[in-house]
Design an enzyme around this catalytic site. Structure first.
Site, PDB file in Angstrom:
ATOM      1  N   CYS A  99      69.409  65.953  35.866  1.00 39.01           N
ATOM      2  CA  CYS A  99      69.427  65.842  37.070  1.00 39.01           C
ATOM      3  C   CYS A  99      70.628  65.933  37.819  1.00 39.01           C
ATOM      4  O   CYS A  99      71.489  65.016  37.333  1.00 39.01           O
ATOM      5  CB  CYS A  99      68.679  64.634  37.657  1.00 39.01           C
ATOM      6  SG  CYS A  99      68.696  64.455  39.374  1.00 39.01           S
ATOM      7  N   CYS A 141      72.872  58.354  41.595  1.00 42.91           N
ATOM      8  CA  CYS A 141      71.524  57.796  42.144  1.00 42.91           C
ATOM      9  C   CYS A 141      71.037  56.720  41.167  1.00 42.91           C
ATOM     10  O   CYS A 141      71.345  56.841  40.080  1.00 42.91           O
ATOM     11  CB  CYS A 141      70.464  58.781  42.172  1.00 42.91           C
ATOM     12  SG  CYS A 141      68.698  58.224  42.246  1.00 42.91           S
ATOM     13  N   CYS A 166      64.210  65.895  42.880  1.00 44.12           N
ATOM     14  CA  CYS A 166      64.170  64.742  41.856  1.00 44.12           C
ATOM     15  C   CYS A 166      63.256  64.929  40.445  1.00 44.12           C
ATOM     16  O   CYS A 166      62.131  65.517  41.027  1.00 44.12           O
ATOM     17  CB  CYS A 166      63.650  63.520  42.581  1.00 44.12           C
ATOM     18  SG  CYS A 166      63.129  61.973  41.528  1.00 44.12           S
ATOM     19  N   PHE A 215      43.331  39.329  35.759  1.00 39.33           N
ATOM     20  CA  PHE A 215      44.097  40.298  36.681  1.00 39.33           C
ATOM     21  C   PHE A 215      43.895  41.499  36.539  1.00 39.33           C
ATOM     22  O   PHE A 215      44.579  42.661  36.287  1.00 39.33           O
ATOM     23  CB  PHE A 215      45.876  40.071  35.951  1.00 39.33           C
ATOM     24  CG  PHE A 215      46.297  38.588  35.755  1.00 39.33           C
ATOM     25  CD1 PHE A 215      46.604  37.869  36.696  1.00 39.33           C
ATOM     26  CD2 PHE A 215      46.087  38.005  34.288  1.00 39.33           C
ATOM     27  CE1 PHE A 215      47.141  36.459  36.549  1.00 39.33           C
ATOM     28  CE2 PHE A 215      46.514  36.556  34.243  1.00 39.33           C
ATOM     29  CZ  PHE A 215      47.154  36.163  35.418  1.00 39.33           C
ATOM     30  N   GLU A 217      40.592  38.365  39.678  1.00 37.29           N
ATOM     31  CA  GLU A 217      41.599  38.675  40.265  1.00 37.29           C
ATOM     32  C   GLU A 217      42.218  37.816  41.669  1.00 37.29           C
ATOM     33  O   GLU A 217      41.069  37.241  41.749  1.00 37.29           O
ATOM     34  CB  GLU A 217      41.561  39.965  40.741  1.00 37.29           C
ATOM     35  CG  GLU A 217      42.623  40.684  41.913  1.00 37.29           C
ATOM     36  CD  GLU A 217      43.908  40.630  41.379  1.00 37.29           C
ATOM     37  OE1 GLU A 217      44.907  40.216  42.065  1.00 37.29           O
ATOM     38  OE2 GLU A 217      44.161  41.065  40.163  1.00 37.29           O
ATOM     39  N   ASP A 273      46.038  41.419  31.873  1.00 37.54           N
ATOM     40  CA  ASP A 273      47.340  42.287  32.234  1.00 37.54           C
ATOM     41  C   ASP A 273      47.996  41.485  33.353  1.00 37.54           C
ATOM     42  O   ASP A 273      47.861  41.882  34.639  1.00 37.54           O
ATOM     43  CB  ASP A 273      46.756  43.629  32.834  1.00 37.54           C
ATOM     44  CG  ASP A 273      47.538  44.713  33.520  1.00 37.54           C
ATOM     45  OD1 ASP A 273      49.040  44.260  33.178  1.00 37.54           O
ATOM     46  OD2 ASP A 273      47.430  45.617  34.153  1.00 37.54           O
ATOM     47  N   CYS A 287      54.032  44.265  31.180  1.00 40.82           N
ATOM     48  CA  CYS A 287      55.460  45.105  31.582  1.00 40.82           C
ATOM     49  C   CYS A 287      56.759  44.114  31.442  1.00 40.82           C
ATOM     50  O   CYS A 287      57.656  44.478  31.962  1.00 40.82           O
ATOM     51  CB  CYS A 287      55.311  45.573  33.117  1.00 40.82           C
ATOM     52  SG  CYS A 287      54.908  44.013  34.400  1.00 40.82           S
TER      53      CYS A 287
END
Length: 403
Positions: free
Chosen positions: A57, A63, A140, A267, A287, A335, A361
């Protein structure tokens, strides 16, 4: 000053002795440059790594949207798996690692861009690396082409709704109904601005436009497919970044729970895992956000051929499901957000649930929670790393625990 890069930190910067942090380098490389406050901002590569590639890129150096485009795909995949291995090892754990699954270029269906007014119009893009500077991103390689196509619309909206000194956060999401746009940080939504924005949304064909949480236009449902169900998430609600990344996570979760007939999805969000799993099992989705559960429930009721799905609005940080509540399930999917779910992990550890599919994550909080679960007699069977934030240091994974 010359330095040799020893390793990469968790944000993707190189770390040399000192420590000195150096952007856009790789382990083993010799670099030269000025060091200020523990950082070499503009390194010259004296001895490049064989894993170094030419960034694809033209915006890469300026960026901040990508951090690892100078590294080969194989290096990035191995590095992300090693980030998880290292986090587990710090807790005294190890596991089998499956091959990393990486999302394709130009596949991001969701991103948050920034918009500012200028003397000549507007500037929309990503922030520069470690900077407040905005970088425009025509062509992009991260974003799906449908999101690139709405850049002119985002510029118009910025000219209409950004204050002179303020900055808009423009969250764009590709959906079955078109692009869904949620804007925050704008001018007060007075009648004249509301009318102009509604007209612009209609002309541009946006599925939905929301302004600081207030609905402005809703031309078509901004629907997402979760298995056999169609769900229109609330504006700004969590969504996996790419369709193929989500498919990889769902595949790994399915594999983890196997033939379980009764599953708790903790979750659950809007049903990323609950609704596909409902094709073969009864699901109890828990949740904290009732609005997410409402659209999950609506999607389940409209779909055909799914098993029963029940929902429960509950703050799992303050009120985790207890062992007596968990014992009726054959498997649990969990999660949590980046902070992990330490309280819920402790209750899972004492529950006796046969299988736990953990989605994370954040390798550090995942490893912390894994130690709690394995200390109670579970085995960490395998880990599947999914790289849907291509060229970034972000890591996602699914892991299987068995009693």
């Amino acid at each position: 000053m010359k330095l040799t890069i020893e390793r990469l930190g968790h944000l993707g910067d190189g770390i040399a002795e000192g420590p000195v942090f150096v952007p856009m380098v790789l382990p083993g490389e010799v670099v030269e440059g000025e060091v200020e406050a523990g950082r070499m901002a503009s390194p010259k590569i004296v001895s490049p790594s064989p894993e170094r590639v030419k960034p694809a890129c033209a915006h890469y150096r300026a960026c901040g949207g990508c951090a690892l485009m100078h590294a080969s795909d194989d290096f990035v995949a191995d590095w992300k798996a090693d980030v998880v291995r290292t986090a587990l090892a710090a807790q005294g754990l190890e596991a089998e690692f499956r091959p990393v699954i990486t999302s394709a270029a130009r596949s991001r269906r969701r991103a948050t861009l920034a918009g500012r007014r200028t003397k000549k119009g507007a500037l929309v893009g990503f922030h520069g690396r470690a900077s407040d500077t905005l970088v425009e991103i025509p062509g992009c390689l991260l974003l799906h082409p449908d999101l690139i196509d709405v850049m002119p619309v985002l510029s118009e909206i910025t000219m209409l709704g950004a204050s002179r000194k303020g900055e808009l956060a423009l969250t764009v999401t590709r959906s079955d109904g078109g692009v869904d746009l949620a804007v925050s940080g704008g001018k007060p939504l007075e009648q004249s601005l509301f009318s102009e924005l509604a007209q612009l949304a209609d002309t541009a064909g946006l599925a939905r436009l929301t302004w600081d949480g207030e609905p402005v236009a809703n031309r078509r449902p901004p629907a997402q497919r979760f298995g056999a169900a169609s769900v229109a998430p609330p504006a700004g609600a969590f969504l996996q970044a790419t369709e193929d990344g989500e498919a990889a996570l769902v595949w790994a979760v399915r594999d983890a729970v196997g033939g379980a007939r009764r599953i708790a999805d903790l979750f659950s969000g809007c049903g990323t895992f609950a609704l596909p799993l409902a094709e073969t099992a009864e699901i109890h989705a828990v949740e904290g956000e009732a609005t997410m559960l409402a659209v999950l429930d609506a999607g389940w009721r409209r779909a055909e051929g799914l098993h029963r799905v029940t929902t429960e609005a509950r703050d799992l940080f303050r009120r985790p499901l207890l062992p007596d509540e968990l014992k009726r399930f054959d498997a649990v999917v969990i999660d949590p957000p980046r902070a992990g779910a330490e309280a819920q992990a402790r209750e899972l550890a004492g529950s006796g649930v046969p299988v736990i599919a953990a989605v994370s994550c954040n390798p550090v909080t995942f490893a912390r929670d894994s130690r709690i679960i394995t200390a109670a007699g579970y085995r960490l069977d395998w880990v599947q790393v999914v790289d849907q934030f291509r060229w970034s240091p972000h890591v996602e994974l699914v892991a299987r625990f068995v009693r």
